[in-house]
Design an enzyme around this catalytic site. Structure first.
Site, short mmCIF file in Angstrom:
data_model
loop_
_atom_site.label_atom_id
_atom_site.label_comp_id
_atom_site.label_asym_id
_atom_site.label_seq_id
_atom_site.Cartn_x
_atom_site.Cartn_y
_atom_site.Cartn_z
N LYS A 251 0.84 -1.20 0.00
CA LYS A 251 0.00 0.00 0.00
C LYS A 251 0.88 1.25 0.00
O LYS A 251 1.71 1.44 0.88
CB LYS A 251 -0.90 -0.01 1.23
CG LYS A 251 -1.74 1.27 1.41
CD LYS A 251 -2.50 1.23 2.74
CE LYS A 251 -3.14 2.58 3.04
NZ LYS A 251 -3.80 2.59 4.37
N ASP A 256 -2.23 10.42 3.82
CA ASP A 256 -3.64 10.09 3.98
C ASP A 256 -4.33 11.08 4.91
O ASP A 256 -4.22 10.98 6.13
CB ASP A 256 -3.80 8.67 4.52
CG ASP A 256 -5.26 8.27 4.66
OD1 ASP A 256 -6.11 8.91 4.02
OD2 ASP A 256 -5.54 7.30 5.40
N LYS A 263 -9.65 13.13 8.60
CA LYS A 263 -9.19 12.68 9.90
C LYS A 263 -9.12 13.86 10.88
O LYS A 263 -9.04 15.01 10.46
CB LYS A 263 -7.79 12.07 9.78
CG LYS A 263 -7.71 10.79 8.97
CD LYS A 263 -6.27 10.31 8.87
CE LYS A 263 -6.16 9.04 8.05
NZ LYS A 263 -6.72 7.87 8.75
N ASP A 274 1.58 6.20 5.91
CA ASP A 274 0.59 5.30 5.32
C ASP A 274 1.13 4.60 4.07
O ASP A 274 0.40 3.84 3.43
CB ASP A 274 -0.70 6.05 4.99
CG ASP A 274 -1.93 5.19 5.15
OD1 ASP A 274 -1.84 4.15 5.83
OD2 ASP A 274 -2.99 5.53 4.59
N ASP A 333 -12.02 7.44 4.04
CA ASP A 333 -10.82 7.14 4.81
C ASP A 333 -10.52 5.65 4.84
O ASP A 333 -9.53 5.22 5.43
CB ASP A 333 -10.95 7.67 6.24
CG ASP A 333 -9.61 7.72 6.98
OD1 ASP A 333 -8.57 7.78 6.29
OD2 ASP A 333 -9.61 7.69 8.22
N GLU A 335 -9.50 4.00 2.26
CA GLU A 335 -9.02 4.09 0.87
C GLU A 335 -7.95 3.07 0.53
O GLU A 335 -7.77 2.71 -0.63
CB GLU A 335 -8.48 5.50 0.60
CG GLU A 335 -7.05 5.77 0.99
CD GLU A 335 -6.75 5.60 2.47
OE1 GLU A 335 -5.62 5.23 2.81
OE2 GLU A 335 -7.65 5.85 3.31
N ARG A 337 -7.72 -0.10 1.03
CA ARG A 337 -8.25 -1.32 0.42
C ARG A 337 -8.70 -1.09 -1.02
O ARG A 337 -8.73 -2.02 -1.82
CB ARG A 337 -9.40 -1.85 1.28
CG ARG A 337 -10.60 -0.94 1.37
CD ARG A 337 -11.47 -1.24 2.58
NE ARG A 337 -10.83 -0.81 3.82
CZ ARG A 337 -11.36 -0.99 5.03
NH1 ARG A 337 -12.54 -1.58 5.16
NH2 ARG A 337 -10.73 -0.57 6.11
#
Length: 519
Positions: A251, A256, A263, A274, A333, A335, A337
């Site tokens: 990933k 993020d 967030k 991230d 959030d 995202e 996946r």
């Protein structure tokens, strides 16, 4: 920093000129007649030294010893875990500016994995991030010598440890960089540098190519950022062309914010981490370039930012993934996946032996396992066992989590084939169940590294995990494949002499035995 390995007994260690001589002493130590043994024996007798891992006694200008400083260091039972613990406990001494040349001398024979663990612990203890600091003090330690009773026996573990240091530090470097110094494009440039290593090739797909591939979920996440996405494809090819590759998918959300489902502000700076899954894939390839095992590995990294913008995806939007399945975006959030699912679909075209994705995916995994173990999810028991054992061997542990079908119920959607989140309960598991919808027909594992990829607080920074776990897994697979390689047929026997003739005199012809060939 340079690492060296040499055969070195305690008697000879006294003559080593260095800034710091660390004498690693396990429980059950039997002292000899040399100066260092005598010193250790007296310290133990007087109670000034305990051999519990990390306990130590520091001495200056010891008579008959060339080192400026000597530290007698207890390493408990002498296992790799205990040695690592002891060296990290001494991190402040290893990191001191005056420690430029370090010698580690083991007072007893090494147990399994100790040489590798010692090299990695010294590197971790002395690591310094400098890239974006104007007046940073670089790592002071320039050379570390491992002195062991048997250098030849320790060589394989030592070499593995040095390669892992290169891989882990590559991963740490790119994970630690601020998001504006580690954009998707810069991450792709870092991947390209790995293409200079043996057996490694790198290909980078831009936005237009990704759209043509039909990666609708990945493209949707990237829409909110002005930084163009990159889809990085690394290949390590050191085995037969027909050997199915192991695919690693990392990933690569380089920052993020959460997108429209933004967030909270506190600690949002840590969302530069991230992309630690992507960084770990880069680190693995860096280590493979050093170790050069006979195996084929493919690394896939979908890299982009997740930011709010007029073009960003919104809660309630429906996107079509590369697999053709539609996804309702219930939370922007969630995202990671979304970009992973398209990369997993892409991986299927290579008919892999196994696919492993690595992601800082859920806060729920942090709640479940804290910062000790990665969360391991797998649809194949043998794959799960292999990864677990690799983690234990690498001192980079994971823990298998459930994947019951009932956990997928929360992913049902009224408006698409599935939603991208199932609420808070069991969040790490439902995220894995989402990914499982895109790996039909493949042996697959998912490592949720949200708890172990980086640290907060005073020691804030990336850890480089799970590079160690993944490299140990790949080395074990390469060894297993080599053992399964076809056996060359024996040479045909010479025809027997005719019965009517006298037996021929036997010559010294060598007889060909069975020979295993590497793939």
């Amino acid at each position: 920093m340079n690492f060296d390995l040499k055969t070195l007994e305690l008697a000879a260690a006294a003559a080593e000129k260095c800034d710091l001589l660390l004498v690693l002493i396990p429980e059950g130590f039997t002292p000899g007649q040399d100066a260092l043994s005598t010193l250790a024996a007296l310290a133990l007798k007087n109670g000034d030294l305990l051999l519990k891992a990390g306990k130590h006694l520091q001495l200056y200008q010891v008579p008959a010893v060339a080192a400026r400083r000597v530290i007698l260091l207890g390493v408990g039972d002498g296992t790799a875990r205990a040695v690592r613990q002891a060296l990290l406990a001494l991190g402040a001494e290893i990191k001191k500016p005056q420690t430029k040349r370090l010698v580690l001398c083991f007072a007893a024979a090494l147990k399994a994995g100790v040489a590798s663990a010692a090299v990695q612990a010294v590197a971790e203890a002395s690591y310094v991030y400098t890239t974006t600091k104007s007046k940073a003090e670089a790592r002071s330690l320039s050379r570390c010598v491992l002195g062991v009773p048997d250098a030849a026996g320790a060589r394989p573990g030592f070499d593995c440890g040095v390669a892992l240091v290169a891989g882990v530090e590559f991963a740490r470097e790119w994970s630690n960089r601020p998001a504006n110094h580690a954009t998707p494009s810069l991450l792709a440039d870092a991947a390209k540098t790995l293409g200079r290593l043996p057996h490694i090739q790198c290909k980078v797909h831009g936005p237009a190519q990704v759209r043509r591939l039909g990666m609708g979920a990945f493209v949707a996440v990237a829409r909110g950022s002005e930084q163009p996405l990159r889809f990085i494809e690394l290949r390590y090819s050191a085995a037969a062309k027909d050997q199915a590759p192991i695919v690693l998918v990392g990933k690569g959300i380089t920052f993020d914010s959460g997108g429209i489902s933004i967030k909270p502000a506190p600690e949002m700076d840590e969302m530069k981490f991230d992309m630690c899954g992507a960084a770990s894939v880069l680190g693995v390839f860096r280590a493979l370039g050093e170790l050069q095992p006979a195996i084929n590995v493919l690394g896939l990294i979908p890299a982009c930012e997740n930011l709010p913008d007029g073009r960003a995806i919104k809660p309630g939007d429906v996107v079509t993934s590369m697999s053709g399945q539609t996804i309702e975006i219930l939370n922007t959030d969630a995202e990671g996946r979304l970009i992973l699912c398209d990369a997993l679909t892409y991986a299927a075209r290579f008919k892999p032996a196994a696919v492993i994705d690595i992601a800082t995916l859920t806060g729920a995994c942090v709640v479940a396992l804290a910062g000790v173990r990665s969360g391991l999810f797998a649809n194949d028991d043998d794959l799960a066992v292999s990864l677990y054992e690799a983690g234990e061997a690498a001192l980079d542990p994971c823990w298998r989590m459930p994947l019951d079908d009932d956990y997928a119920d929360g992913l049902k959607s009224h408006f698409a084939d599935m939603g991208n989140t199932a609420g808070r309960s069991g969040g790490a598991i439902t995220a894995a169940k989402f990914l499982q919808k895109f790996v039909a027909g493949m042996r697959w594992a998912h490592l949720d590294i949200a708890g172990i990829a980086y640290k907060s607080g005073p020691a804030k920074g990336a850890t480089g995990r799970p590079v160690g776990l993944l490299v140990h897994y790949l080395l074990a697979q390469a060894e297993a494949m080599a053992q399964q390689a076809p056996v060359a047929p024996a040479a045909p026997a010479a025809p027997a002499a005719p019965a009517a003739r006298p037996a021929a005199k036997r010559t010294g012809r060598s007889q060909g035995g069975l020979k295993r060939t590497a793939p």
